[in-house]
Motif scaffolding. Structure first.
Motif, short mmCIF file in Angstrom:
data_model
loop_
_atom_site.label_atom_id
_atom_site.label_comp_id
_atom_site.label_asym_id
_atom_site.label_seq_id
_atom_site.Cartn_x
_atom_site.Cartn_y
_atom_site.Cartn_z
N ALA A 79 28.70 -18.26 -2.78
CA ALA A 79 28.23 -18.44 -1.41
C ALA A 79 28.35 -17.12 -0.67
N ARG A 80 27.43 -16.90 0.26
CA ARG A 80 27.47 -15.69 1.09
C ARG A 80 27.16 -16.08 2.52
N PRO A 81 27.54 -15.25 3.49
CA PRO A 81 27.23 -15.55 4.89
C PRO A 81 25.71 -15.62 5.10
N ILE A 82 25.29 -16.52 5.96
CA ILE A 82 23.86 -16.74 6.18
C ILE A 82 23.21 -15.47 6.77
N ALA A 83 24.01 -14.68 7.49
CA ALA A 83 23.49 -13.44 8.08
C ALA A 83 22.95 -12.51 7.00
N GLU A 84 23.60 -12.53 5.84
CA GLU A 84 23.14 -11.66 4.76
C GLU A 84 21.81 -12.12 4.17
N LEU A 85 21.56 -13.42 4.27
CA LEU A 85 20.27 -13.94 3.81
C LEU A 85 19.16 -13.49 4.76
N VAL A 86 19.44 -13.65 6.04
CA VAL A 86 18.44 -13.28 7.05
C VAL A 86 18.14 -11.78 6.93
N GLU A 87 19.21 -11.01 6.74
CA GLU A 87 19.05 -9.57 6.58
C GLU A 87 18.14 -9.25 5.39
N ALA A 88 18.39 -9.96 4.27
CA ALA A 88 17.58 -9.73 3.07
C ALA A 88 16.12 -10.10 3.32
N PHE A 89 15.88 -11.15 4.10
CA PHE A 89 14.51 -11.53 4.45
C PHE A 89 13.87 -10.45 5.32
N GLU A 90 14.64 -10.00 6.30
CA GLU A 90 14.12 -9.01 7.25
C GLU A 90 13.74 -7.72 6.53
N ASN A 91 14.60 -7.32 5.58
CA ASN A 91 14.36 -6.07 4.87
C ASN A 91 13.42 -6.23 3.68
N ASP A 92 12.88 -7.46 3.56
CA ASP A 92 11.95 -7.73 2.48
C ASP A 92 12.60 -7.55 1.10
N GLU A 93 13.93 -7.78 1.05
CA GLU A 93 14.64 -7.66 -0.23
C GLU A 93 14.63 -8.99 -0.97
N ARG A 94 14.15 -9.99 -0.29
CA ARG A 94 14.19 -11.31 -0.89
C ARG A 94 12.91 -12.03 -0.50
N ARG A 95 12.30 -12.68 -1.46
CA ARG A 95 11.09 -13.45 -1.23
C ARG A 95 11.35 -14.53 -0.19
N VAL A 96 10.51 -14.61 0.80
CA VAL A 96 10.72 -15.59 1.88
C VAL A 96 10.12 -16.93 1.47
N THR A 97 10.98 -17.84 1.08
CA THR A 97 10.54 -19.18 0.66
C THR A 97 11.54 -20.20 1.16
N LEU A 98 11.13 -21.42 1.15
CA LEU A 98 12.11 -22.50 1.32
C LEU A 98 13.03 -22.44 0.11
N ASN A 99 14.28 -22.84 0.30
CA ASN A 99 15.22 -22.88 -0.82
C ASN A 99 14.69 -23.84 -1.89
N PRO A 100 14.33 -23.32 -3.08
CA PRO A 100 13.75 -24.20 -4.09
C PRO A 100 14.72 -25.26 -4.59
N PHE A 101 16.01 -25.06 -4.32
CA PHE A 101 17.01 -26.06 -4.78
C PHE A 101 17.37 -27.04 -3.67
N ALA A 102 16.69 -26.96 -2.53
CA ALA A 102 17.05 -27.82 -1.40
C ALA A 102 16.66 -29.26 -1.70
N ALA A 103 17.65 -30.10 -1.79
CA ALA A 103 17.40 -31.51 -2.13
C ALA A 103 16.55 -32.19 -1.07
N GLU A 104 16.72 -31.77 0.21
CA GLU A 104 15.99 -32.44 1.28
C GLU A 104 14.48 -32.16 1.21
N TYR A 105 14.10 -31.16 0.41
CA TYR A 105 12.68 -30.89 0.23
C TYR A 105 12.19 -31.30 -1.15
N ALA A 106 13.03 -32.04 -1.88
CA ALA A 106 12.65 -32.45 -3.24
C ALA A 106 11.34 -33.22 -3.19
#
Length: 956
Positions: free
Chosen positions: A178-205
């Motif tokens: 687990a990591r702080p959510i701020a680091e996820l947002v940062e990765a999205f902002e810097n385009d270091e991470r593909r911007v998608t819904l969490n593919p493992f999110a059960a609520e979107y199954a």
RNA sequence: GCCGGAGUGGCGGAAUUGGCAGACGCGGUGGAUUCAAAAUCCACUUGGGUAAAACCAGUGCGGGUUCGAGUCCCGCCUCCGGCACCA
């Protein structure tokens, strides 16, 4: 007259160990221990060199829910066991952390409040007072200075804080932590991470997002709503509209784990399925780590097995089956299934989707099949409770009218819907392979669907049965002849190459439903703005305390409402007051009205005990890293918590570990479950139970004839749980009044192995009472109160004493208290016999050592003897004394008795030097008169001699 | 149905590594003490057998491995706990 002679007898032995004297000794020492803080333990001074710290032993009892009924005899069983070990470890030089507290949020106090209007805090604090009093009366060596309850605002402040940590965290599947959510947002902002819904999110199954994900576009281009949805889909705490287990009687939703056979675990009330907006924990992100961690801990195998089965990892493949239109052409849509047997796909002759599957709704609107029948079936399945599902495993179902295409056979196959396929597992759809699956077989037989065997059955396999075992693939094209494992691999490779599917691991574990609609629990540190978005409250506003309520009656409604929704003043506040930074201070916000479940407080109490007064942090780094090193050293509690509490606590602990708040990955290094203390009851011929006070024994103790008084019918005595209705509940207060706490402790430890469930037999307590009386009588003159000290040590007693010290120590280490006590009884019996003869049995040194080995079991008796020997005055409590030394020479005998067997049966005994080797034993045995006469005239074929053990002569 | 765990005297249990089955406690029987009883102490207490011994049988049932099995292996039975249409 009678009274007079009674007084005479008492006056002759005023120092006899009676219940009154025991009570006097016990309460006196309990007060003294309290006054001196004998059992308080301080945290080590911070030091650079960790190896110089004293060795620690953190021993934790599962803390009790303080019920109004007070302690029952089951509580002290585990508590006595841990107390013995803690006292022993202290004497062995360990720094022992042994805390106690209260798991005090929960339903019973609230239900009492509904009936009486008395605030749960009042009821609970009364119950805690009583529990504390009762526990203290047992003389347990808890460090009471560390006591807290989960309802203390100082404590639940941090429970809420931990919730925020989890809320503000996401699971990075690449780093596997687990990591702080701020680091996820940062990765999205810097385009270091593909911007998608969490593919493992059960609520979107079922939303159809592919692993790897659909790219939502650069972060900067997204609107606030989309960003929010994406971030929320990663949070480890999230809100989801869930079909939940709604229990109207308890007025709350329950976690899957809290529902057994369609009834609530607590109370056994009916549970219905209902959609509700709920807080969930993404515990499924930790499925693999929760599983792997089990291999690193010293836990009972059965508990590890239960947890791993609950997590339910299964390896297989997801396969996409193209759907066909009415003309038999591919529509471009696919139906995704999960299977553990991709090797059997050549035998997939039909498919089944759960009644809740979106494909069913589509089929209904497309009017592809018998729409009326489909509608009816789906409605029936929805209303069919879990209980009804359990009752009948008869297969039912309806053809959806939809056809699919088997990607390996290239045959069209029908898609059915049936409630034997569960929406909550896998993709809610299966490929049915009747030949290799019993459920599919039954369904195929019921609806006359084709069956194709794709695994070679053994020669004697019946024609009319699915074969789920190992065998060579048949009727399976390119995998024919391969074994199951190879065939699976080959098929997965093929599916991946042809883009029809991929390898996939599924878990039975579901995300954890974390909100309850009750009052008496921790409020969530969350508010909602006017758009309905959730916000964390500011840490500085914690704890969010519960409002006072006028009444505790649940809001009756088909649309279940949390109770706190009635506290409107509390509910409505402003962003400024709630400390929400990302809203204007005067923005109106509404507090989350759900509360946390009872499990919340017990998920981290083991951490707080390390540093219970810390106002700055949930636990200080120094105390945490010292006490929690290697996890709790011994955690003792009931096996009923095998999945619930123990799984949840591990999950929280792992999140805290990932976020750097604790130093260990697993909270509980060693776990032990004490057995249940059972009682007796009677059973009629029809297996119904009869309370103990409605039965008489018309026979003897040896040949009992139990008769139900009311009917005269014969009943059988059975072992049953203690319950009010069976009138077989034993109250610890009564037992202590009659025999004293030391006797009670000894009795429960002497009943049998700690892990075993065993029946309480009031009659048997007498034995331990007598034992303590003999100890007392051996050391103290009942007439004068003087010590009965022997001048010269008896050699035999001295040797026995050393052996007993040694055995008791090793028995305590392996939690075998019953045999440790038996060893002490033997020693005391030998001493008593000697004292009868000589007037005194033990020297002062021997008494001192006896007191020390007895002290962990019967601490009051131990301390009293220690004090009478003058040691308390000079050295303080026996609790801080050293465990007696054992002279290894005293454990050996010069001469030992060796049984001599002839053809495996003991026929003689010889005395032999303890160190005699096999040859010497053989010679000695063959010299023995009895042996010689018995083997006279026979040929000795073989002699087996085991030094120190036995000799076996094979003759004939 | 599947996965665990367990079955030893009248009862709770012991036998830690394949080596004296039943330690220790309860209960029972007998005795000491007591005017008497309670309490306490002592002796005996797996079953059969015997005057007592010898002897025979014996750790849920049936087989097996071994010089030797409560303990290991195979097949059953019973009880307890957990899971249960999880593909």
């Amino acid at each position: 007259m009678a009274l007079h002679s009674l007084h005479m007898a008492e006056n002759q032995t005023p120092y006899r160990y009676t219940a009154a004297l025991a009570g006097d000794i016990e309460t006196r020492w309990q007060a003294e221990w309290d006054r001196l803080g004998v059992y308080e333990v301080s945290d080590p001074e911070p030091t650079a060199d960790r190896s110089s710290l004293p060795p620690k032993f953190y021993c934790l009892d599962m803390f009790p829910y303080p019920s109004g009924a007070g302690l029952h005899v089951g509580h002290p069983e585990g508590y006595t066991a841990t107390d013995i070990i803690c006292r022993f470890k202290r004497m062995k030089g360990f720094n022992v952390l042994h805390p106690m507290g209260w798991d005090a949020f929960g339903l019973p106090a609230e239900q009492y409040a509904i009936q009486t209007g008395v605030h749960p805090a009042v009821t609970t604090s009364k119950a805690i007072e009583n529990f504390r009093r009762q526990l203290k009366r047992f003389g347990f060596s808890y460090d009471w200075s560390r006591e807290f309850g989960t309802i203390d605002p100082d404590y639940y402040k941090w429970t809420q804080w931990i919730f925020l940590q989890i809320y503000d965290a996401w699971y990075d599947t690449e780093q596997n932590r687990a990591r702080p959510i701020a680091e996820l947002v940062e990765a999205f902002e810097n385009d270091e991470r593909r911007v998608t819904l969490n593919p493992f999110a059960a609520e979107y199954a079922g939303a159809g997002d592919l692993p790897g994900g659909t790219h939502a576009g650069p972060w900067a281009t997204l609107d606030e709503e989309t960003r929010r949805a994406i971030v929320d889909s990663y949070r480890l705490a999230y809100i989801s509209l869930q079909t939940v287990n709604w229990c109207p009687k308890l007025g709350t939703a329950l976690a899957n784990e809290e529902v057994i056979d369609g009834k609530s675990e607590r109370g056994g009330y009916p549970v219905f399925r209902k959609p509700l907006r709920q807080w969930m924990f993404r515990i499924t992100a930790y499925a693999d780590r929760l599983l792997e961690g089990l291999e690193t801990v010293d836990w009972p195998q059965s508990t590890k097995t239960q947890q791993s089965e609950w997590i339910g990892r299964s390896e297989g493949a997801e396969i996409d089956f193209p759907l066909l239109d009415a003309t038999g052409h591919k529509t471009g849509e696919t139906l995704r299934v999960f299977t553990t047997r991709p090797d059997t796909i050549f035998g997939a002759t039909y498919m089944v989707v759960a009644p809740e599957h979106p494909l069913v709704d589509e089929a209904i609107s497309a009017e592809a099949g018998d729409t009326a029948a489909l509608r009816e079936y789906v409605a029936a399945a929805r209303n069919r409770s879990d209980v009804e599902r359990q009752e009948s495993k008869e297969k039912t179902g309806v053809f959806t009218g939809v056809m699919a295409h088997n990607p390996v056979t290239n045959e069209p196959i029908p898609v059915w819907t049936a409630d034997y396929v569960l929406m909550g597992y896998g993709t809610g759809a299966i490929m049915a392979v009747p030949a290799q699956d019993e459920r599919d077989w039954d369904f195929a037989k019921a609806f006359d669907l084709p069956i194709v065997r794709t695994v070679q059955t053994p020669t004697d396999w019946p024609e009319d049965k699915a074969f789920t075992g190992e065998g060579s693939a048949i009727n399976s094209g390119f995998i024919d002849g391969l074994g199951v494992a190879d065939a699976k691999q080959r098929m997965i490779e093929y599916l991946e190459d042809t883009h029809h599917g991929q390898r996939k691991i599924n878990f039975k574990l579901r995300d954890w439903l974390f909100s309850r609609q009750r009052y008496w629990g921790e409020p969530f540190p969350i508010v909602f703005d006017e758009k309905g978005h959730h916000h964390a409250v500011g840490e500085q506003t914690l704890p969010i305390t519960l409002p006072e309520m006028a009444d505790y009656q649940p809001i009756e409604s088909d649309d279940p409402q949390p109770l706190l929704a009635k506290a409107t003043d509390w509910l409505h506040t402003t962003a400024g007051e709630a400390g929400v930074a990302d809203l204007p201070p005067d923005a109106k916000v509404t507090r989350e009205a759900n509360t946390m479940p009872g499990w919340a407080g017990s998920c981290w109490y083991h951490l707080r005990y390390c540093d219970p007064k810390n106002g700055e942090r949930m636990v200080g780094e120094g105390p945490e890293s010292y006490w929690m090193r290697g996890g709790v050293d011994l955690y003792v509690g009931g096996a009923e918590h095998a999945v619930l509490h123990l799984l949840y606590a591990r999950f929280w602990h792992k999140v805290l570990f990932d976020l750097g708040h604790v130093s260990t990955d697993e909270p509980f290094g060693k776990l032990f479950h004490q057995g249940l203390i059972l009682s007796h009851a009677y059973q009629r011929a029809d297996r119904s139970l009869v309370p103990v006070d409605e039965v008489e024994n018309k026979g003897t103790d040896e040949n009992p004839e139990h008769i139900e008084t009311a009917t005269g019918e014969s009943v059988t005595q059975i072992v049953a749980k203690m319950s009010k209705s069976l009138k077989n509940v034993v109250n610890p207060d009564d037992v202590i009044a009659e025999f004293g706490a030391d006797t009670f402790r000894l009795y429960e430890m002497y009943m049998g192995p700690l892990e075993q469930s065993k029946p309480w037999n009031t009659r048997d307590i007498q034995g331990m009472y007598r034992f303590l009386q003999r100890v007392w009588c051996l050391c103290v003159d009942e007439a004068t109160g003087e010590l009965r000290v022997r001048a010269e040590a008896d050699a035999d007693i001295e040797k026995r004493l050393h052996r007993t010290v040694d055995k008791v120590a090793s028995d305590i280490e392996r939690l075998a208290f019953n045999t440790a006590i038996a060893a002490m009884i033997e020693l005391v019996n030998a001493g008593t016999k000697l004292a009868e003869k000589d007037g005194a049995g033990l020297t002062a040194s021997q008494m001192d050592r006896l007191a020390r080995i007895l002290a962990p079991f019967a601490p009051h008796m131990g301390e009293e003897l220690w004090s009478r020997l003058g040691r308390f005055e000079s050295e303080g409590s026996i609790a801080r004394a050293e465990w007696p030394e054992v002279d290894p020479a005293m454990l050996k005998d010069d001469q030992v008795e060796i049984p001599v067997q002839i053809k495996g049966k003991v026929k003689a005994r010889i005395m032999a030097p303890a160190d005699a080797d096999a040859k010497a034993l053989e010679v000695l045995a063959l010299q023995d008169e009895t042996v010689r006469s018995l083997i006279e005239g026979q040929t000795i074929r073989k002699v087996i001699a085991v030094p120190g053990r036995m000799v076996n002569i094979v003759a004939g």
